[in-house]
Design a protein around this motif. Structure first.
Motif, PDB file in Angstrom:
ATOM      1  N   SER A  85       0.658  -1.373  -0.242  1.00 32.62           N
ATOM      2  CA  SER A  85      -0.107  -0.374   0.100  1.00 32.62           C
ATOM      3  C   SER A  85       0.860   0.960  -0.261  1.00 32.62           C
ATOM      4  O   SER A  85       0.544   1.928  -0.687  1.00 32.62           O
ATOM      5  CB  SER A  85      -0.995  -0.412   1.170  1.00 32.62           C
ATOM      6  N   LEU A  88       2.467   1.952  -3.462  1.00 36.65           N
ATOM      7  CA  LEU A  88       1.168   2.672  -4.125  1.00 36.65           C
ATOM      8  C   LEU A  88       1.385   3.279  -4.634  1.00 36.65           C
ATOM      9  O   LEU A  88       1.072   4.655  -5.005  1.00 36.65           O
ATOM     10  CB  LEU A  88      -0.140   1.341  -3.977  1.00 36.65           C
ATOM     11  N   ASP A  89       0.785   3.793  -3.039  1.00 39.23           N
ATOM     12  CA  ASP A  89       0.851   5.336  -2.640  1.00 39.23           C
ATOM     13  C   ASP A  89       2.352   6.414  -3.373  1.00 39.23           C
ATOM     14  O   ASP A  89       2.356   7.522  -4.211  1.00 39.23           O
ATOM     15  CB  ASP A  89       0.577   6.070  -0.821  1.00 39.23           C
ATOM     16  N   ALA A 141       2.523   6.303  -7.132  1.00 37.02           N
ATOM     17  CA  ALA A 141       1.311   7.978  -7.597  1.00 37.02           C
ATOM     18  C   ALA A 141       1.816   9.078  -7.298  1.00 37.02           C
ATOM     19  O   ALA A 141       1.303   9.703  -8.595  1.00 37.02           O
ATOM     20  CB  ALA A 141      -0.148   7.147  -6.562  1.00 37.02           C
ATOM     21  N   SER A 162      -3.602   9.211  -9.865  1.00 41.41           N
ATOM     22  CA  SER A 162      -4.034   8.950  -8.848  1.00 41.41           C
ATOM     23  C   SER A 162      -4.013   7.794  -8.831  1.00 41.41           C
ATOM     24  O   SER A 162      -3.482   6.542  -9.878  1.00 41.41           O
ATOM     25  CB  SER A 162      -6.109   9.099  -8.822  1.00 41.41           C
ATOM     26  N   VAL A 163      -4.278   6.395  -7.530  1.00 40.65           N
ATOM     27  CA  VAL A 163      -3.791   5.434  -7.022  1.00 40.65           C
ATOM     28  C   VAL A 163      -4.672   4.225  -8.293  1.00 40.65           C
ATOM     29  O   VAL A 163      -3.987   3.802  -8.486  1.00 40.65           O
ATOM     30  CB  VAL A 163      -4.411   5.028  -5.609  1.00 40.65           C
ATOM     31  N   ASP A 164      -5.827   5.157  -8.157  1.00 34.54           N
ATOM     32  CA  ASP A 164      -6.401   3.753  -8.635  1.00 34.54           C
ATOM     33  C   ASP A 164      -5.633   4.201 -10.128  1.00 34.54           C
ATOM     34  O   ASP A 164      -6.155   2.989 -10.838  1.00 34.54           O
ATOM     35  CB  ASP A 164      -7.994   4.897  -9.489  1.00 34.54           C
TER      36      ASP A 164
END
Length: 89
Positions: free
Chosen positions: A60, A63-64, A67, A73-75
């Protein structure tokens, strides 16, 4: 039978057969080059569907960080990663 490819190269049935045999053996010629991840492009969903899954705290955080570093964005990172995965199968 022979075909003339764009650029004028003549391609024969024998050439096509040899290329097919090579491909079946996994021999595509040349040498492997470096892999570049390139920019993350947003694959915005037309009809979004929410999915939920768990990540470790480390994943996590990575990922952050990705991004944030890429300014998306993370998405967008997740959608991009999924598209790349789907394209590889």
């Amino acid at each position: 039978m022979a075909f003339t490819a764009k650029g004028g190269r003549v391609v024969t049935d024998d050439m096509l057969d040899k290329w097919a045999d090579d491909a079946e053996r996994g021999d595509f010629g040349g040498t492997a080059g470096p892999v570049y991840s390139g920019p993350v492009f947003d694959v915005s969903p037309a009809d979004p569907v929410n999915r939920t899954f768990a990540l470790s705290a480390d994943m996590s955080a990575m990922l952050d960080a990705v991004a944030k570093r890429r300014g998306v964005s993370v998405d967008a990172v997740m959608r991009h990663a999924l598209v790349r995965e789907f394209a590889s199968v």
